[in-house]
Design a protein around this motif. Structure first.
Motif, mmCIF file in Angstrom:
data_model
loop_
_atom_site.group_PDB
_atom_site.id
_atom_site.type_symbol
_atom_site.label_atom_id
_atom_site.label_comp_id
_atom_site.label_asym_id
_atom_site.label_seq_id
_atom_site.Cartn_x
_atom_site.Cartn_y
_atom_site.Cartn_z
ATOM 1 N N CYS A 169 32.718 48.006 33.352
ATOM 2 C CA CYS A 169 33.913 47.466 34.098
ATOM 3 C C CYS A 169 33.030 46.885 35.502
ATOM 4 O O CYS A 169 32.380 47.460 36.015
ATOM 5 N N LYS A 170 34.047 46.183 36.192
ATOM 6 C CA LYS A 170 33.575 45.691 37.370
ATOM 7 C C LYS A 170 34.063 46.919 38.423
ATOM 8 O O LYS A 170 34.990 47.547 38.195
ATOM 9 N N ALA A 171 33.377 47.050 39.383
ATOM 10 C CA ALA A 171 33.627 48.128 40.534
ATOM 11 C C ALA A 171 35.110 47.950 40.879
ATOM 12 O O ALA A 171 35.873 49.046 41.167
ATOM 13 N N THR A 172 35.870 46.831 41.063
ATOM 14 C CA THR A 172 37.217 46.670 41.277
ATOM 15 C C THR A 172 38.289 47.228 40.353
ATOM 16 O O THR A 172 39.224 46.673 40.665
ATOM 17 N N PHE A 173 37.752 47.615 39.182
ATOM 18 C CA PHE A 173 38.857 47.834 38.203
ATOM 19 C C PHE A 173 39.694 48.961 38.824
ATOM 20 O O PHE A 173 39.597 49.908 39.482
ATOM 21 N N ARG A 174 41.028 48.353 38.423
ATOM 22 C CA ARG A 174 42.156 49.335 38.794
ATOM 23 C C ARG A 174 42.314 50.577 38.110
ATOM 24 O O ARG A 174 42.101 50.711 36.913
ATOM 25 N N ARG A 175 42.344 51.572 38.733
ATOM 26 C CA ARG A 175 42.481 53.011 38.214
ATOM 27 C C ARG A 175 43.390 53.231 37.205
ATOM 28 O O ARG A 175 44.575 52.683 37.198
ATOM 29 N N VAL A 176 43.088 54.030 36.229
ATOM 30 C CA VAL A 176 43.975 54.275 35.115
ATOM 31 C C VAL A 176 43.853 55.902 34.837
ATOM 32 O O VAL A 176 42.811 56.333 35.032
ATOM 33 N N ILE A 200 46.580 27.272 38.472
ATOM 34 C CA ILE A 200 45.186 28.121 38.765
ATOM 35 C C ILE A 200 44.556 28.786 37.436
ATOM 36 O O ILE A 200 45.632 29.865 36.732
ATOM 37 N N GLY A 201 43.642 28.885 36.674
ATOM 38 C CA GLY A 201 43.196 29.455 35.439
ATOM 39 C C GLY A 201 42.301 30.541 36.087
ATOM 40 O O GLY A 201 41.527 30.619 37.002
ATOM 41 N N ALA A 202 42.305 31.783 35.146
ATOM 42 C CA ALA A 202 41.527 32.835 35.833
ATOM 43 C C ALA A 202 41.121 33.833 34.452
ATOM 44 O O ALA A 202 41.951 33.765 33.551
ATOM 45 N N VAL A 203 39.853 34.155 34.612
ATOM 46 C CA VAL A 203 39.403 35.231 33.625
ATOM 47 C C VAL A 203 39.801 36.779 33.966
ATOM 48 O O VAL A 203 40.375 36.685 35.047
ATOM 49 N N ASN A 204 39.619 37.629 33.463
ATOM 50 C CA ASN A 204 40.058 39.057 33.459
ATOM 51 C C ASN A 204 39.341 39.360 34.860
ATOM 52 O O ASN A 204 38.360 38.983 35.044
ATOM 53 N N GLY A 205 39.981 39.635 35.806
ATOM 54 C CA GLY A 205 39.422 40.056 37.179
ATOM 55 C C GLY A 205 40.487 40.666 38.036
ATOM 56 O O GLY A 205 41.651 40.643 37.894
ATOM 57 N N PRO A 206 40.002 40.932 39.347
ATOM 58 C CA PRO A 206 40.832 41.744 40.382
ATOM 59 C C PRO A 206 41.445 40.678 41.380
ATOM 60 O O PRO A 206 42.181 41.135 42.236
ATOM 61 N N ILE A 207 41.188 39.183 41.190
ATOM 62 C CA ILE A 207 41.636 38.561 42.331
ATOM 63 C C ILE A 207 42.969 37.726 42.049
ATOM 64 O O ILE A 207 43.867 37.724 43.200
ATOM 65 N N GLY A 247 43.106 59.378 33.583
ATOM 66 C CA GLY A 247 42.268 59.852 32.871
ATOM 67 C C GLY A 247 41.095 59.299 32.488
ATOM 68 O O GLY A 247 39.954 59.791 31.908
ATOM 69 N N VAL A 248 40.930 58.109 33.397
ATOM 70 C CA VAL A 248 39.440 57.323 33.272
ATOM 71 C C VAL A 248 38.835 57.248 34.619
ATOM 72 O O VAL A 248 39.470 57.083 35.661
ATOM 73 N N ALA A 249 37.729 57.658 34.785
ATOM 74 C CA ALA A 249 36.591 57.835 35.938
ATOM 75 C C ALA A 249 35.783 56.422 35.985
ATOM 76 O O ALA A 249 35.108 56.071 34.675
ATOM 77 N N THR A 250 35.659 55.757 37.021
ATOM 78 C CA THR A 250 34.681 54.898 37.190
ATOM 79 C C THR A 250 33.469 55.233 37.994
ATOM 80 O O THR A 250 33.674 55.694 39.086
ATOM 81 N N VAL A 251 32.268 55.318 37.637
ATOM 82 C CA VAL A 251 31.404 55.657 38.297
ATOM 83 C C VAL A 251 30.087 54.446 38.427
ATOM 84 O O VAL A 251 29.705 53.634 37.567
ATOM 85 N N PRO A 252 29.443 54.463 39.574
ATOM 86 C CA PRO A 252 28.354 53.343 39.619
ATOM 87 C C PRO A 252 27.248 53.562 39.149
ATOM 88 O O PRO A 252 26.904 54.684 38.558
ATOM 89 N N ILE A 253 26.363 52.344 38.517
ATOM 90 C CA ILE A 253 25.093 52.768 38.062
ATOM 91 C C ILE A 253 24.011 52.779 39.173
ATOM 92 O O ILE A 253 24.120 51.676 40.026
ATOM 93 N N ALA A 254 23.272 53.718 39.118
ATOM 94 C CA ALA A 254 22.328 53.757 40.251
ATOM 95 C C ALA A 254 21.577 52.568 40.406
ATOM 96 O O ALA A 254 20.915 52.071 39.353
ATOM 97 N N GLY A 255 21.390 52.086 41.575
ATOM 98 C CA GLY A 255 20.570 50.745 41.929
ATOM 99 C C GLY A 255 21.467 49.542 41.656
ATOM 100 O O GLY A 255 20.892 48.563 41.963
#
Length: 332
Positions: free
Chosen positions: A247-254, A99-106, A256-264
């Motif tokens: 980053c993707k919404a499924t980014f694993r939490r780190v 199985i080959g994969a790019v950076n991702g959550p799967i 000191g870093v917050a992930t926030v949605p982009i409106a719309g």
């Protein structure tokens, strides 16, 4: 000596890797054995097939002729074996997946799910930043499946590759900010609020850069510097306050870093599963897709903010298989 299929595989491996030593590693053979085999093949064909020096192995004119034939014969023989096995009703259980994969959550979750089904099942992975490279490997049957990400409605690789693609899920693109940033605790952020920011994202092929620039233009600005860098360096520049990360919404939490949605939800990243329709792996594709979608949802569950935000944006998340798709699922 009569030329055999195994000899053609050796020649192709040398040409593909550009080195006898690398070809030996790829084939799981000792380097002296590959060298001796190459010499026997060259004697049988009447001349050198590669020019070899410290920089590697380059095909000669005779080598190019033989390799051109090999690249026709080898896939044809593999197709013959696969078709014959299917016609004979050969339904053996797989013992290994490539199985080959790019950076991702799967991928990580998928490996865990496959391992839970069969202790002896071996999963060999091939990472890459480049979806087109993985598509090429799947088309050449060097991979059983590839898991790639694409922006918008694009499809990896050339159309003539003949691969089948199924969408696993559609991820939203979020922004990464230091937890101390004034916008870090917002429910969502309008891109216009970050018009003065510098940006960081992971490298890859496709149209993401153009789509991001278009989204910024719709918000009334042109983005400043975009740094392409690996995951670790992107985190570092975000934590240092030098750039806003994408980053993707499924980014694993780190920490000191917050992930926030982009409106719309103006930017999306589609996770796709690809395979060759004539490969032995094809009959397990529905099962693999089901496990990949479940692995995606497990990663999404780690971010409660995303799960809640997604209720307002139902276009994001795993694809729901149709009834017809579900009836085709074969257990591994």
């Amino acid at each position: 000596m009569d030329l055999e299929i195994r000899h053609l595989r050796v020649l192709r491996a040398i040409a593909d890797t550009g080195s006898v030593t690398k070809a030996a590693s790829l084939l799981g053979l000792a380097q002296p054995a590959v060298t001796a085999q190459l010499q026997r093949i060259e004697r049988a064909l009447g001349g050198p097939l590669f020019d070899r020096d410290r920089r590697g192995a380059t095909p000669t004119a005779l080598g190019e002729l033989v390799l051109a034939r090999a690249r026709v014969v080898l896939p044809a023989m593999k197709g013959l074996q696969e078709d014959a096995a299917q016609l004979a009703g050969h339904r053996s259980r797989p013992t290994q997946w490539r199985i080959g994969a790019v950076n991702g959550p799967i991928l990580g979750g998928l490996i865990s799910r496959l391992a839970s089904l069969e202790d002896s099942l071996e999963v060999l992975t091939h990472p890459s930043h480049w979806a087109d490279k993985l598509a090429e490997m799947a088309a050449e049957r060097k991979l059983d499946f590839c898991i790639v990400g694409v922006c918008g409605d694009t499809i990896p690789g050339p159309a003539e590759s003949g691969l089948v693609w199924r969408e696993i899920a559609t991820d939203a693109i979020f922004v990464m900010l230091p937890e101390t940033h004034p916008l870090a605790r917002r429910w969502e952020i309008d891109l216009a609020e970050l018009s003065d920011a510098q940006w960081a994202s992971m490298p890859g092929d496709g149209c993401f850069g153009d789509c991001f620039a278009a989204a910024c233009a719709r918000s009334g600005f042109s983005p400043r510097t975009m740094y392409e860098m690996d995951f670790g360096n992107a985190i570092d520049v975000v934590l240092a306050g030098h750039a806003v990360g994408l980053c993707k919404a499924t980014f694993r939490r780190v920490d000191g870093v917050a992930t926030v949605p982009i409106a719309g939800g103006p930017l999306r990243w589609r996770h796709l599963l690809g395979w060759h329709p004539r490969s032995e792996a094809a009959r397990f594709a529905e099962t693999m897709h089901t496990h990949a979608a479940a692995a995606y949802e497990e990663s999404a569950d780690r971010n409660p903010h995303y799960i809640e935000w997604r209720k307002a944006y139902p276009q994001f998340g795993p694809g729901v298989p149709s009834h017809d798709d579900m009836t085709k699922i074969i257990s591994i």
